[in-house]
Write an enzyme that holds these catalytic residues in place. Sequence first.
Site, mmCIF file in Angstrom:
data_model
loop_
_atom_site.group_PDB
_atom_site.id
_atom_site.type_symbol
_atom_site.label_atom_id
_atom_site.label_comp_id
_atom_site.label_asym_id
_atom_site.label_seq_id
_atom_site.Cartn_x
_atom_site.Cartn_y
_atom_site.Cartn_z
ATOM 1 N N LYS A 285 0.834 -1.196 0.000
ATOM 2 C CA LYS A 285 0.000 0.000 0.000
ATOM 3 C C LYS A 285 0.873 1.252 0.000
ATOM 4 O O LYS A 285 2.007 1.207 0.474
ATOM 5 C CB LYS A 285 -0.861 0.025 1.284
ATOM 6 C CG LYS A 285 -1.989 -0.973 1.321
ATOM 7 C CD LYS A 285 -2.778 -0.842 2.630
ATOM 8 C CE LYS A 285 -3.912 -1.845 2.704
ATOM 9 N NZ LYS A 285 -4.979 -1.624 1.731
ATOM 10 N N ASP A 296 -7.570 -3.168 10.784
ATOM 11 C CA ASP A 296 -8.006 -4.223 9.870
ATOM 12 C C ASP A 296 -8.405 -5.520 10.597
ATOM 13 O O ASP A 296 -8.683 -6.536 9.968
ATOM 14 C CB ASP A 296 -6.907 -4.494 8.833
ATOM 15 C CG ASP A 296 -7.472 -4.864 7.470
ATOM 16 O OD1 ASP A 296 -8.663 -4.604 7.231
ATOM 17 O OD2 ASP A 296 -6.712 -5.419 6.645
ATOM 18 N N GLU A 357 -6.137 -9.643 1.032
ATOM 19 C CA GLU A 357 -5.731 -10.732 1.924
ATOM 20 C C GLU A 357 -6.830 -11.173 2.877
ATOM 21 O O GLU A 357 -6.840 -12.310 3.334
ATOM 22 C CB GLU A 357 -4.495 -10.310 2.733
ATOM 23 C CG GLU A 357 -4.771 -9.475 3.986
ATOM 24 C CD GLU A 357 -5.454 -8.144 3.719
ATOM 25 O OE1 GLU A 357 -5.320 -7.628 2.589
ATOM 26 O OE2 GLU A 357 -6.134 -7.614 4.624
ATOM 27 N N ARG A 359 -10.041 -11.752 2.500
ATOM 28 C CA ARG A 359 -10.866 -12.851 1.980
ATOM 29 C C ARG A 359 -10.096 -14.173 1.971
ATOM 30 O O ARG A 359 -10.694 -15.238 2.107
ATOM 31 C CB ARG A 359 -11.362 -12.487 0.569
ATOM 32 C CG ARG A 359 -10.258 -12.231 -0.422
ATOM 33 C CD ARG A 359 -10.723 -11.479 -1.651
ATOM 34 N NE ARG A 359 -10.867 -10.047 -1.416
ATOM 35 C CZ ARG A 359 -11.221 -9.164 -2.344
ATOM 36 N NH1 ARG A 359 -11.477 -9.561 -3.583
ATOM 37 N NH2 ARG A 359 -11.310 -7.876 -2.067
#
Length: 508
Positions: A285, A296, A357, A359
């Site tokens: 990112k 997250d 990542e 999922r």
Amino acid sequence: MTDLVLSDRSLDALKLDAVIVGVASRDDELVVLEGAEQLDPDALVEMLVALGAKGSDGEVTKTVLPGGPAPVVIAVGLGALGGDDAAHPEPIDTERVRKAAGAAIRATKGMSHVAITLAGVNGEYDAELVQAVGEGVMLGGYTFGEYKSEQPKASELPATRVSVIVDKARATANTSALKRAVKISEAVAMARDFVNTPPNDLYPDSFAKRAKALAQQLGVKTEILDERRLASGGYGGILAVGGGSDRKPRLLRLSWTPTGIKRGTPSVALVGKGITFDTGGISIKPAAKMDLMKTDMSGAAAVMAATLLVAALELPIKVVATIPLAENMPSGSAYRPADVVTHRGGKRSEILNTDAEGRVVLADAIARACEDGPDYLIETSTLTGAQVVALGERTAGVMGSEEFRDRVAGAGTCVGEAAWPMPLPQDVRDGMKSKTADIANIGTGPGGMLAAGHYLKEFVTDGVQWAHIDIAGPSYNSGGAYGYVAEGATGAPVRTILHVIEDILTAG
Ligand code: BES
Ligand code: ZN
Ligand code: ZN
């Protein structure tokens, strides 16, 4: 934390620093709402109008009322009322009271004892509104000070004692409503605390250990799979995503299986994304705002807190949370674009972007959760930036089997955690075909939130009613506090999950 008590005594007898009253606008006129009869409502309106108060949503006005029961009156706006406007119904709903209580409590900094009359806004004191007031006060006053070297001064903290005014302090309904508010607020605060904790202290193993310590106090069974047991269990997705970090991945399972479950009561599986920090991995990112990616694991924190809340409330229903925990880092041992990973249960994903990542770990967790044969599965995650693009920062996107999806979105709206149903269109699924494996971990076109939903669907066993709540926006408030939503982690969607579970308990 604030000491919340019920009181049916005269305000004069309480030795208050302030009284909180509700105001609103009706036909563009300021009105003082019911519950404030012990003050002089006419004099109060005059005073507030002179100060420019309108009664609008979230407005807080402080004034003095000579001869009154407290040196200060805090008037909090609940917005417009009545008329033909369906958006502003009377009687006043719980969410408006919860919001008002949250805004008001932040105006009590430096005070010690205040009374709040908002449970009476509909003309009679109501236990549901007692709960809303309790939640508003506790959630609105939340702060995260763990990492400040200096303790906050009393002048920076909200009132330490709050008397919730009712007509019968010892009425069973009022007492249990307040107890319920405290338990719910503690669960939301627990989720917020986990999310706000920096990722050097909150990583897969420490998350699992903290959760275990909390679960033990409530009779919730814990199971923690370390990297060796993840390997022997075939959890290829969690191992791939967690492989780039020195902080090894975990799978945390929390089981609430009380005695006394009525025959025929459905069982519920919960799953939440627990990426304790998301750098994006090899598909890294940009630097700007990457710090936000400590959030997250908000889905993981929410399902943990919701499971412990179900236990604290001793609800007679089986709830099992399956929480994949990993840190997504770039390194020599990180997974790569073009890798194929084999999930729990045998399905394979082709990785085309290591930043998708969540999922990949959820696939393993959902497959595992479905092995228990649950009737319902609720999964929640900070899954896609596309959720924020589609619905903004405060409204979650809900995907899943249609009937249950709508029920979950409705529950969110009901408790004030805005949520909206989203489709799973076939063309978006078509874009996720992989040349090499069973499915690619990203789609080819727009509709990124829906692609993620489609991907998860692949791992849900047929016949399980399921819903995925994308909370990329709603899990975190990067602006200032509003209503009962504090700065930072919001604790969404803990209250939605509770509402759905209680609905399943009564309606099946
Ligand atoms: N954790 C992010 C999603 C996210 C974005 C959460 C903003 C909270 C705020 C997720 O892992 C991610 O990076 N998703 C990618 C998916 C893309 C690579 C298909 C995204 O949304 O850009
Ligand atoms: Zn990512
Ligand atoms: Zn992520």
